[in-house]
Design an enzyme around this catalytic site. Structure first.
Site, short mmCIF file in Angstrom:
data_model
loop_
_atom_site.label_atom_id
_atom_site.label_comp_id
_atom_site.label_asym_id
_atom_site.label_seq_id
_atom_site.Cartn_x
_atom_site.Cartn_y
_atom_site.Cartn_z
N GLN A 124 0.79 -1.22 0.00
CA GLN A 124 0.00 0.00 0.00
C GLN A 124 0.83 1.27 0.00
O GLN A 124 0.29 2.35 -0.30
CB GLN A 124 -0.94 0.01 1.21
CG GLN A 124 -2.00 -1.09 1.14
CD GLN A 124 -2.97 -1.00 2.30
OE1 GLN A 124 -2.87 -1.75 3.25
NE2 GLN A 124 -3.92 -0.09 2.23
N HIS A 162 1.32 -9.01 4.93
CA HIS A 162 0.17 -8.13 4.79
C HIS A 162 -0.35 -8.24 3.35
O HIS A 162 -0.32 -7.27 2.59
CB HIS A 162 0.54 -6.68 5.14
CG HIS A 162 -0.64 -5.80 5.42
ND1 HIS A 162 -0.74 -5.02 6.55
CD2 HIS A 162 -1.78 -5.58 4.73
CE1 HIS A 162 -1.88 -4.34 6.52
NE2 HIS A 162 -2.53 -4.66 5.42
N ASN A 164 -1.32 -10.16 8.99
CA ASN A 164 -2.29 -9.08 9.15
C ASN A 164 -3.64 -9.53 8.60
O ASN A 164 -3.76 -9.91 7.43
CB ASN A 164 -1.85 -7.83 8.39
CG ASN A 164 -2.88 -6.71 8.50
OD1 ASN A 164 -2.96 -6.02 9.51
ND2 ASN A 164 -3.70 -6.55 7.46
N GLU A 165 -4.64 -9.53 9.46
CA GLU A 165 -6.03 -9.72 9.08
C GLU A 165 -6.30 -10.95 8.19
O GLU A 165 -6.73 -10.82 7.03
CB GLU A 165 -6.56 -8.47 8.38
CG GLU A 165 -6.55 -7.24 9.25
CD GLU A 165 -7.19 -6.02 8.61
OE1 GLU A 165 -7.58 -5.11 9.36
OE2 GLU A 165 -7.31 -5.99 7.37
N GLU A 219 -4.50 -0.99 14.34
CA GLU A 219 -5.03 -0.06 13.35
C GLU A 219 -6.29 0.56 13.90
O GLU A 219 -7.10 -0.11 14.53
CB GLU A 219 -5.37 -0.75 12.01
CG GLU A 219 -4.21 -1.15 11.16
CD GLU A 219 -4.67 -1.75 9.83
OE1 GLU A 219 -5.80 -1.44 9.38
OE2 GLU A 219 -3.91 -2.53 9.24
N SER A 254 -5.23 2.32 -1.11
CA SER A 254 -6.18 1.58 -0.27
C SER A 254 -6.87 0.48 -1.07
O SER A 254 -8.08 0.49 -1.27
CB SER A 254 -7.22 2.54 0.32
OG SER A 254 -8.00 1.90 1.31
N LYS A 302 -9.43 7.07 -1.15
CA LYS A 302 -9.86 6.85 0.22
C LYS A 302 -8.65 7.09 1.12
O LYS A 302 -7.81 6.23 1.30
CB LYS A 302 -10.40 5.44 0.38
CG LYS A 302 -11.09 5.18 1.72
CD LYS A 302 -11.67 3.77 1.76
CE LYS A 302 -12.52 3.53 2.99
NZ LYS A 302 -13.05 2.16 3.05
#
Length: 464
Positions: A17, A114, A158-159, A368, A421, A428
Site C-alpha cells: 500500500q 500483509h 495481518n487480518e 489499526e 487503499s 480513500k
C-alpha cells in the site's frame, strides 16, 4: 497510561500500500501486481513511494512524537522464487528501514505478511497449497535471522479474515474465488502457517514477542432473544473466533468445526497440524478496529456477501449475510456511519477490548484505527477535524477499557500517511500526513498529525 514500559503511540502502513517500486532491485511480482495489472485497475506500482522516501517519512513520525512504527515486509521483495533464493537488495532495504526507526527513537513493529503473496506461489495454488505454508515459514526464518537482532515485536499475519474471505469466499480480492470449501482450506493453511512461524521464533530463541493482527469486529445483537444470541455466536465465530481462539488458545472453536463438518470436507486437517497449532500460541493480540458487527438471525434465501471496497462511487453499504447463520444490520436507528457506510462506534472498542482480555489474558495492541475520507490535498495543514474527533473518541474508549482492567500496550493510527487503499485506489485517504498523488508526492501534515503529536506529548508527560 502504562506503568510497565512506555506506551506505544504510533502509526501503521503496509508494504504494497505504500512502498511502490513494484519491480525495482530484484523484487518479484506479487499476486496484487498481477491482479491489478490484468484488471487495468489503479494499482500500487508507485503508491506513496515509501521505498525511496522512507527516511523522510520516519523522520516525520519522530517529529510527531510517535515512538513506534508498524509496517510490513514484502515477501516477494525478499524471496526471489519458489526455491527460496534471497534477494539481498530487499533484505538491505528493510534493514535500512529498521535502522532509521531506531535512529529516530521509534520502535519497529514488524508484520511478516500483509496480503502480498508472491505470484510464483499463487501460480501453485496460493493458500490452498500446503507448500505455501512451508514456504512462508522459510521466509519468516530469513526475516528473523536478518532483522531479529533489532526487531522486538513481530506479527505473523495481518487480518487473515479479510484476505481469506475476500480472496476465497467473496471473490472481490485476488485470487478472486467464491467457494466456501476453498475458503475453509485456505483459512486453515494460514492459521497453521502462523503457528509454525511461532514455533520457528521460539526454537530460534529470538528476542521479543510474536503475535498476530486481527481485523477485530465485536458482535452485538439487535435484541436479547435466544435466536439472536445464537446468530451472535455464529457471527463471532466468523468475524473473530477462528483467528483469535486458534492463535491465542491453540483451539479452533469446536462448535464452528462441528457445524462446518456437516456441510464441508474437513479431512485435510491432520492431527499433527492441530497439535502444532495447540502447542504454538501467540504472545499478544493486535486488534485492528474500525467498527462492530450488529446482527440479527438469518432470514433470507441464498447466502450473499457484499463488501464495500470498490471506490468512492460505490454506494451500497457493506453487509454480510451467511445462510443459516446471521445477517448484518446496517440500518439501526441513530447509527453514525462514514462516507463508505462503516459505522462509527467507539464504545464497541471499549467493550471489545475488555472481552478479548478477559477471554485470553494476553497483552493487546490496537494495531489499526482510523477513518477513510475523500480529501483535497491542496492546503496546509489539511483541516481534518473529523479524523481528530474519531481518534479522540476511540483513544478515550481505550483508556476506559484500561481503567477497567484491559492490558492494552499500544495504539497505532491507520495510517502514517496517505497510501493506496486496495481497490479504493488512493481516493480513500486515511493518513495523518497528506500525500499529493497528483503531482510530486510531497508530504503535507494534516491537522490530525499536529493534534496527535501534541496529545502524545501530554500523555508522555503524564506518564512521568
Amino acid at each position: 497510561m502504562n506503568a510497565r514500559s512506555p506506551f506505544f503511540w504510533g502509526s501503521a502502513t503496509a508494504s504494497y500500500q505504500c512502498e511502490g517500486a513494484w519491480n525495482e532491485a530484484g523484487k518479484a511480482e506479487s499476486l496484487w501486481d498481477r491482479y491489478l495489472h490484468e484488471a487495468h485497475l489503479e494499482n500500487g506500482d508507485v503508491a506513496s513511494d515509501h521505498y525511496h522516501r522512507y527516511r523522510e517519512d520516519i523522520e516525520l513520525m519522530a517529529k510527531g512524537n510517535q515512538n513506534a512504527y508498524r509496517f510490513s515486509l514484502s515477501w516477494p521483495r525478499i524471496i526471489l522464487n519458489r526455491e527460496g533464493d534471497v534477494n539481498e537488495a530487499g533484505v538491505e532495504f528493510y534493514s535500512r528501514v529498521v535502522d532509521a526507526c531506531l535512529e529516530f527513537g521509534i520502535e519497529p513493529y514488524v508484520t511478516l505478511y500483509h496480503w502480498d503473496l508472491p505470484q510464483y506461489w499463487q501460480d501453485e495454488g496460493g493458500w490452498l497449497n500446503p507448500a505455501v505454508a512451508d514456504a512462508y515459514v522459510r521466509f519468516a526464518r530469513v526475516c528473523f535471522d536478518r532483522l531479529g537482532d533489532r526487531v522486538r515485536y513481530w506479527a505473523t499475519f495481518n487480518e487473515p479474515k479479510w484476505f481469506v474471505a475476500s480472496g476465497y469466499l467473496i471473490g472481490n480480492y485476488p485470487p478472486g474465488l467464491n467457494d466456501p470449501q476453498l475458503a475453509i482450506r485456505a483459512a486453515f493453511n494460514v492459521m497453521y502457517a502462523s503457528a509454525c512461524c511461532v514455533q520457528v521464533f521460539r526454537d530460534g530463541r529470538f528476542q521479543g514477542e510474536i503475535g498476530i493482527v486481527h481485523s477485530f469486529s465485536p458482535v452485538d445483537g439487535i435484541d436479547e432473544t435466544l435466536e439472536t444470541r445464537i446468530a451472535m455466536r455464529y457471527a463471532d465465530n466468523y468475524c473473530n473466533n477462528w483467528i483469535m481462539d486458534t492463535a491465542a488458545k491453540g483451539e479452533i472453536p469446536i462448535d464452528l468445526l462441528a457445524d462446518l463438518n456437516k456441510r464441508y470436507d474437513l479431512s485435510f486437517m491432520s492431527s499433527r497440524q492441530l497439535d502444532v497449532i495447540a502447542d504454538n500460541t501467540v504472545d499478544f493480540l493486535g486488534l485492528n478496529y474500525y467498527s462492530r458487527t450488529l446482527v440479527k438471525p438469518y432470514t433470507r434465501g441464498e447466502t450473499s456477501i457484499v463488501v464495500n471496497n470498490t471506490g468512492a462511487s460505490f454506494k451500497e453499504k457493506p453487509r454480510v449475510v451467511l445462510k443459516d447463520w446471521f445477517e448484518q444490520v446496517l440500518d439501526d436507528p441513530g447509527m453514525e456511519v462514514t462516507a463508505w457506510g462503516t459505522e462509527i462506534y467507539p464504545d464497541g472498542l471499549r467493550r471489545g477490548l475488555l472481552d478479548v482480555y478477559n477471554r485470553y489474558h494476553l497483552p493487546i495492541y490496537v494495531t489499526e484505527n482510523g477513518i477513510g475520507v475523500v480529501e483535497e490535498i491542496n492546503a496546509e495543514p489539511i483541516d481534518d477535524e473529523y479524523r481528530i474527533s474519531f481518534m479522540r473518541s476511540h483513544i478515550e474508549a481505550i483508556k476506559a477499557a484500561m481503567h477497567e482492567g484491559a492490558d492494552v500496550r499500544g495504539y497505532f493510527a491507520w495510517s502514517s500517511f496517505d497510501l493506496y487503499s486496495w481497490k479504493n485506489g488512493c481516493e480513500k485517504r486515511y493518513g495523518l500526513i497528506g500525500v499529493d498523488f497528483d503531482r510530486d508526492l510531497r508530504r503535507i501534515p494534516k491537522k490530525s498529525f499536529g493534534w496527535y503529536r501534541d496529545f502524545i506529548a501530554r500523555e508522555s508527560t503524564a506518564e512521568k
